[in-house]
Motif scaffolding. Structure first.
Motif, PDB file in Angstrom:
ATOM      1  N   PHE A   1      15.559  15.643  15.950  1.00 56.01           N
ATOM      2  CA  PHE A   1      14.948  14.417  15.440  1.00 56.01           C
ATOM      3  C   PHE A   1      13.930  14.776  14.358  1.00 56.01           C
ATOM      4  O   PHE A   1      13.345  15.864  14.370  1.00 56.01           O
ATOM      5  CB  PHE A   1      14.225  13.653  16.547  1.00 56.01           C
ATOM      6  CG  PHE A   1      15.134  12.899  17.473  1.00 56.01           C
ATOM      7  CD1 PHE A   1      15.297  11.530  17.353  1.00 56.01           C
ATOM      8  CD2 PHE A   1      15.843  13.560  18.472  1.00 56.01           C
ATOM      9  CE1 PHE A   1      16.133  10.830  18.202  1.00 56.01           C
ATOM     10  CE2 PHE A   1      16.683  12.869  19.327  1.00 56.01           C
ATOM     11  CZ  PHE A   1      16.827  11.500  19.188  1.00 56.01           C
ATOM     12  N   ILE A   2      13.718  13.839  13.465  1.00 54.55           N
ATOM     13  CA  ILE A   2      12.630  13.953  12.494  1.00 54.55           C
ATOM     14  C   ILE A   2      11.571  12.923  12.877  1.00 54.55           C
ATOM     15  O   ILE A   2      11.870  11.740  13.050  1.00 54.55           O
ATOM     16  CB  ILE A   2      13.112  13.692  11.057  1.00 54.55           C
ATOM     17  CG1 ILE A   2      14.094  14.780  10.619  1.00 54.55           C
ATOM     18  CG2 ILE A   2      11.929  13.618  10.098  1.00 54.55           C
ATOM     19  CD1 ILE A   2      13.481  16.162  10.492  1.00 54.55           C
ATOM     20  N   GLY A   3      10.346  13.401  13.026  1.00 52.75           N
ATOM     21  CA  GLY A   3       9.217  12.504  13.273  1.00 52.75           C
ATOM     22  C   GLY A   3       8.338  12.458  12.039  1.00 52.75           C
ATOM     23  O   GLY A   3       7.776  13.482  11.646  1.00 52.75           O
ATOM     24  N   ALA A   4       8.263  11.307  11.401  1.00 50.73           N
ATOM     25  CA  ALA A   4       7.463  11.158  10.173  1.00 50.73           C
ATOM     26  C   ALA A   4       6.214  10.341  10.474  1.00 50.73           C
ATOM     27  O   ALA A   4       6.250   9.389  11.262  1.00 50.73           O
ATOM     28  CB  ALA A   4       8.279  10.483   9.079  1.00 50.73           C
ATOM     29  N   ILE A   5       5.098  10.714   9.843  1.00 52.22           N
ATOM     30  CA  ILE A   5       3.830  10.008  10.000  1.00 52.22           C
ATOM     31  C   ILE A   5       3.292   9.675   8.611  1.00 52.22           C
ATOM     32  O   ILE A   5       3.015  10.574   7.822  1.00 52.22           O
ATOM     33  CB  ILE A   5       2.798  10.845  10.771  1.00 52.22           C
ATOM     34  CG1 ILE A   5       3.318  11.221  12.161  1.00 52.22           C
ATOM     35  CG2 ILE A   5       1.477  10.096  10.885  1.00 52.22           C
ATOM     36  CD1 ILE A   5       2.380  12.113  12.950  1.00 52.22           C
ATOM     37  N   LEU A   6       3.153   8.383   8.324  1.00 52.45           N
ATOM     38  CA  LEU A   6       2.563   7.914   7.071  1.00 52.45           C
ATOM     39  C   LEU A   6       1.217   7.288   7.401  1.00 52.45           C
ATOM     40  O   LEU A   6       1.141   6.351   8.207  1.00 52.45           O
ATOM     41  CB  LEU A   6       3.468   6.887   6.392  1.00 52.45           C
ATOM     42  CG  LEU A   6       4.933   7.288   6.169  1.00 52.45           C
ATOM     43  CD1 LEU A   6       5.681   6.177   5.451  1.00 52.45           C
ATOM     44  CD2 LEU A   6       5.036   8.594   5.399  1.00 52.45           C
ATOM     45  N   SER A   7       0.151   7.785   6.799  1.00 50.22           N
ATOM     46  CA  SER A   7      -1.207   7.325   7.091  1.00 50.22           C
ATOM     47  C   SER A   7      -1.734   6.480   5.939  1.00 50.22           C
ATOM     48  O   SER A   7      -1.561   6.832   4.768  1.00 50.22           O
ATOM     49  CB  SER A   7      -2.138   8.517   7.323  1.00 50.22           C
ATOM     50  OG  SER A   7      -1.696   9.311   8.406  1.00 50.22           O
ATOM     51  N   PHE A   8      -2.394   5.378   6.302  1.00 51.24           N
ATOM     52  CA  PHE A   8      -2.986   4.468   5.321  1.00 51.24           C
ATOM     53  C   PHE A   8      -4.450   4.264   5.704  1.00 51.24           C
ATOM     54  O   PHE A   8      -4.737   3.797   6.811  1.00 51.24           O
ATOM     55  CB  PHE A   8      -2.260   3.123   5.307  1.00 51.24           C
ATOM     56  CG  PHE A   8      -0.774   3.231   5.071  1.00 51.24           C
ATOM     57  CD1 PHE A   8      -0.253   3.150   3.793  1.00 51.24           C
ATOM     58  CD2 PHE A   8       0.096   3.430   6.132  1.00 51.24           C
ATOM     59  CE1 PHE A   8       1.123   3.241   3.576  1.00 51.24           C
ATOM     60  CE2 PHE A   8       1.458   3.541   5.936  1.00 51.24           C
ATOM     61  CZ  PHE A   8       1.977   3.446   4.647  1.00 51.24           C
ATOM     62  N   SER A   9      -5.367   4.617   4.809  1.00 47.70           N
ATOM     63  CA  SER A   9      -6.795   4.473   5.108  1.00 47.70           C
ATOM     64  C   SER A   9      -7.162   2.999   5.188  1.00 47.70           C
ATOM     65  O   SER A   9      -6.674   2.171   4.420  1.00 47.70           O
ATOM     66  CB  SER A   9      -7.631   5.162   4.028  1.00 47.70           C
ATOM     67  OG  SER A   9      -7.360   6.540   4.008  1.00 47.70           O
ATOM     68  N   SER A  10      -8.047   2.684   6.137  1.00 45.81           N
ATOM     69  CA  SER A  10      -8.499   1.303   6.315  1.00 45.81           C
ATOM     70  C   SER A  10      -9.925   1.336   6.837  1.00 45.81           C
ATOM     71  O   SER A  10     -10.182   1.852   7.930  1.00 45.81           O
ATOM     72  CB  SER A  10      -7.585   0.562   7.296  1.00 45.81           C
ATOM     73  OG  SER A  10      -8.019  -0.755   7.512  1.00 45.81           O
TER      74      SER A  10
ATOM     75  N   VAL B   1       0.838  -1.205   0.000  1.00 45.10           N
ATOM     76  CA  VAL B   1       0.000   0.000   0.000  1.00 45.10           C
ATOM     77  C   VAL B   1       0.868   1.248   0.000  1.00 45.10           C
ATOM     78  O   VAL B   1       2.013   1.231   0.445  1.00 45.10           O
ATOM     79  CB  VAL B   1      -0.945   0.018   1.223  1.00 45.10           C
ATOM     80  CG1 VAL B   1      -1.996  -1.071   1.116  1.00 45.10           C
ATOM     81  CG2 VAL B   1      -0.159  -0.136   2.520  1.00 45.10           C
ATOM     82  N   GLN B   2       0.292   2.338  -0.512  1.00 44.62           N
ATOM     83  CA  GLN B   2       0.950   3.638  -0.529  1.00 44.62           C
ATOM     84  C   GLN B   2       0.245   4.557   0.464  1.00 44.62           C
ATOM     85  O   GLN B   2      -0.983   4.487   0.624  1.00 44.62           O
ATOM     86  CB  GLN B   2       0.904   4.247  -1.933  1.00 44.62           C
ATOM     87  CG  GLN B   2       1.617   3.424  -2.984  1.00 44.62           C
ATOM     88  CD  GLN B   2       3.093   3.244  -2.676  1.00 44.62           C
ATOM     89  OE1 GLN B   2       3.758   4.183  -2.217  1.00 44.62           O
ATOM     90  NE2 GLN B   2       3.618   2.050  -2.922  1.00 44.62           N
ATOM     91  N   PRO B   3       0.999   5.416   1.134  1.00 40.73           N
ATOM     92  CA  PRO B   3       0.361   6.291   2.131  1.00 40.73           C
ATOM     93  C   PRO B   3      -0.608   7.280   1.487  1.00 40.73           C
ATOM     94  O   PRO B   3      -0.334   7.835   0.421  1.00 40.73           O
ATOM     95  CB  PRO B   3       1.544   7.007   2.785  1.00 40.73           C
ATOM     96  CG  PRO B   3       2.653   6.913   1.785  1.00 40.73           C
ATOM     97  CD  PRO B   3       2.446   5.637   1.048  1.00 40.73           C
ATOM     98  N   SER B   4      -1.745   7.479   2.142  1.00 39.03           N
ATOM     99  CA  SER B   4      -2.699   8.492   1.689  1.00 39.03           C
ATOM    100  C   SER B   4      -2.266   9.882   2.128  1.00 39.03           C
ATOM    101  O   SER B   4      -2.692  10.887   1.559  1.00 39.03           O
ATOM    102  CB  SER B   4      -4.099   8.191   2.243  1.00 39.03           C
ATOM    103  OG  SER B   4      -4.065   8.115   3.661  1.00 39.03           O
ATOM    104  N   ASN B   5      -1.389   9.927   3.145  1.00 36.53           N
ATOM    105  CA  ASN B   5      -0.875  11.212   3.629  1.00 36.53           C
ATOM    106  C   ASN B   5       0.479  10.981   4.272  1.00 36.53           C
ATOM    107  O   ASN B   5       0.677   9.982   4.972  1.00 36.53           O
ATOM    108  CB  ASN B   5      -1.848  11.828   4.637  1.00 36.53           C
ATOM    109  CG  ASN B   5      -1.476  13.251   4.993  1.00 36.53           C
ATOM    110  OD1 ASN B   5      -1.084  14.032   4.127  1.00 36.53           O
ATOM    111  ND2 ASN B   5      -1.582  13.608   6.254  1.00 36.53           N
TER     112      ASN B   5
END
Length: 604
Positions: A329-338, A297-301
């Motif tokens: 620090f870098i904080g990354a958030i990848l969201s995937f709809s479910s 899956v690819q992140p929606s955001n």
């Protein structure tokens, strides 16, 4: 958009302005687990720099005599605000066994010379938890509070390095025969990097300084070292409507991957920080592939933020602030709809090099966090659905219950009239009398049915009345539960689609906008918080609307919400005060107006 009469508009405006003027504010307090050292009577915060050790020392007013060896004559007493000096204890006879000073020893057991830069009475810095004096929601223990007397003697001390910089330092509290004389809460920073969380300095503490990179400086006593030891960590959050893959990575470890170079002690300008954050978000969105139920899956955001490690955990750096590379620090958030909870989620970590050989992992679902790690030999990080009793929350329509009129006395009278009329109808032969009796029978029978608790459709000229206050409160409680369910959706479009089930078509756009503005609760990292409890719902007043059977209400309620990101848990309590309009439509109660007047901390 609904057309609102001018008097109704002014009524809303008056309420909003008057209540906003009362000091409404959003809640943003976090629960931080502590050991009580941050509210110890005495506090020592040490900053190791290239030229020496800088110490900010807060000495509790009653403990000043325990630090006499490091204070100038005239300050080495409990003299406060004009009170007479108390007779001082002497340390004669304790030359070898007693020390009344916070001291630092360098190489060859040579003490560093203390230079006092500032000395003054102050009020202690407030480091208390928001739950101080209350029960910790995780451990059940009472959260420690600071001393009731806030007065301290603030001492700013500099311990310069002599000739060469030491690789080891020993920090020593005031003591007698090896026993500490004072309770001291300590935190140590090495070139901006926290070496410790707040800890108690109860005996000599040996620190090994790693000059090439302060992240690797350590105390010999493991209990003193900070809990956050991993430069890179990755997290899975399994939420009701989405899966999030989050990464927390030290900038010095990420820099080679995005073509950046960093040096120890370097300071990032706000402009360069913003550029690096954008690079990091784009880069991390394309790495470490995620599969949900076996499908790539690819992140929606994809978003990223700049953070720094503090005594309160990882904190988002405020815009416009410079930050040290040492502690960035870098904080990354990848969201995937479910749409629903998946059965399995897998992250394959593909960023390993000399600096990143091991990555700590944490998966979070409603059952709690699960810890692990990945390496180049075993790079996959799995979450498996073992939740057996999970039920997906959904919006439910609220039916309009027809009001019943019960009056036994009138029902009995109408029944008697009906029976007499039936008898008269059967006995009389006059056509006019028969017609009158027939009409009387029908009317009396209908009255008997209605007053005994039955229902007849409302007559056109009988305008429906708004529900009583208790009924209105029950309707509103169901509506609030629905609104909280709507906020589980991960996008404004999805939230608006859910609102369509409980909102009139004419007001859908306005109410969707108001929900986004006033009811959606977010964590500092930007993720959505989930409401776990609704309490203290109170309807302050109920007024009829222009639309028959509807009601306008001023109400308030309190919610508890929780959310998490980058391994950090956030708990919220928010009290809302809302002006709402609810009307019956097609047999269902629908929201026809919504204004969030206030959202504040209930304890403020």
């Amino acid at each position: 958009m609904n057309k609102i009469p001018i008097w109704q508009y002014l009524y809303r405006l008056f309420l909003m302005l008057s209540l906003m003027a009362s000091g409404a504010r959003a809640v943003s307090a976090d629960v931080v687990l502590t050991n009580g050292s941050e509210v110890a009577p005495n506090i020592a915060v040490l900053h190791i720099k290239d030229d020496g050790v800088y110490v900010d020392l807060e000495i509790y007013i009653e403990d000043i005599p325990l630090f006499t060896d490091m204070l100038p004559i005239g300050w080495s007493s409990d003299f406060v605000e004009g009170e007479p000096e108390a007779k001082q204890e002497t340390n004669q006879g304790f030359a070898q066994a007693e020390s009344r000073a916070l001291s630092i020893v360098g190489r060859d057991n040579q003490p560093l010379i203390a230079e006092i830069r500032n000395l003054e009475y102050r009020t202690r810095i407030d480091r208390a938890s928001p739950l101080a004096g209350q029960r910790n929601p995780f451990s059940g223990q009472i959260v420690p509070s600071p001393p009731k007397d806030p007065r301290v003697l603030f001492v700013e001390v500099f311990f310069p390095f002599q000739n060469t910089v030491p690789n080891e330092l020993t920090i020593m509290p005031p003591s007698r025969d090896g026993e500490p004389l004072a309770t001291i809460g300590m935190q140590v920073f090495d070139r901006e990097v926290p070496v410790t969380d707040f800890s108690f300095l109860s005996k000599p503490a040996e620190l090994k300084i790693h000059w090439p990179d302060p992240w690797d400086s350590r105390f010999s006593a493991e209990s003193l070292n900070r809990k956050a030891q991993d430069g890179t960590s990755t997290f899975l959050y399994i939420e009701p409507r989405e899966v999030r893959h989050e990464t927390l990575i030290r900038l010095r470890e990420l820099a080679p991957w995005i073509g950046e170079t960093t040096e120890v002690g370097q300071t990032l300008s706000p402009q360069r920080s913003a550029m690096i954050v954008n690079q990091a978000a784009s880069f991390l969105a394309s790495r470490n592939p995620v599969t949900i139920d076996g499908k790539l899956v690819q992140p929606s955001n994809a978003t990223a933020k700049l953070l720094e490690l503090t005594s309160q955990g990882y904190q988002v750096v405020e815009p416009g602030k410079e930050v040290s590379v040492n502690n960035a620090f870098i904080g990354a958030i990848l969201s995937f709809s479910s749409a629903d909870l998946p059965n399995q989620v897998t992250v394959t970590w593909d960023m390993f090099d000399e600096e990143i050989s091991r990555v700590a992992t944490i998966s979070n679902d409603i059952a709690g966090p699960f810890f692990g790690a990945v390496s180049s030999a075993d790079p996959q990080f799995h979450w498996q659905n073992h939740l057996l009793q999970y039920q997906r929350a959904s919006v439910t329509q609220i039916p309009v219950e027809q009001q019943k009129r019960q009056d036994p006395a009138l029902a009995l009278i109408a029944g008697i009239i009906s029976a007499v009329s039936i008898g008269f109808l059967l006995l009389t032969r006059d056509k006019v009398a028969k017609r009158a009796s027939c009409v009387t029978v029908i009317a009396a029978a209908s009255a008997t049915f209605v007053f005994s608790g039955g229902y007849l459709p409302e007559l056109l000229w009988n305008k429906p009345e708004p529900p009583e206050q208790q009924v209105a409160e029950d309707i509103l409680r169901s509506m609030v539960k629905n609104l909280n369910t709507v906020t589980l959706e991960t996008s404004p479009a999805a939230r608006k689609a859910e609102l369509a089930h409980i909102v009139t078509a004419a007001s859908l756009g306005d109410i969707a906008t108001e929900v986004e503005r006033g009811l959606v609760i977010r964590t500092p990292g930007g993720s959505l918080a989930t409401v776990t409890d609704i309490s203290a719902l109170k309807v302050e007043r109920v007024d009829p609307t222009l639309k028959p059977g509807g009601f306008r209400t001023l109400a308030k309620w309190t919610v508890k919400a929780q959310g998490g990101h980058w391994g950090h848990a956030h708990l919220r309590a928010v009290t809302f005060r809302v002006l709402a309009e609810v009307i019956p439509e097609s047999g269902q109660w629908k929201l026809d107006g919504l204004t969030v007047i206030e959202a504040r901390d209930p304890n403020a």
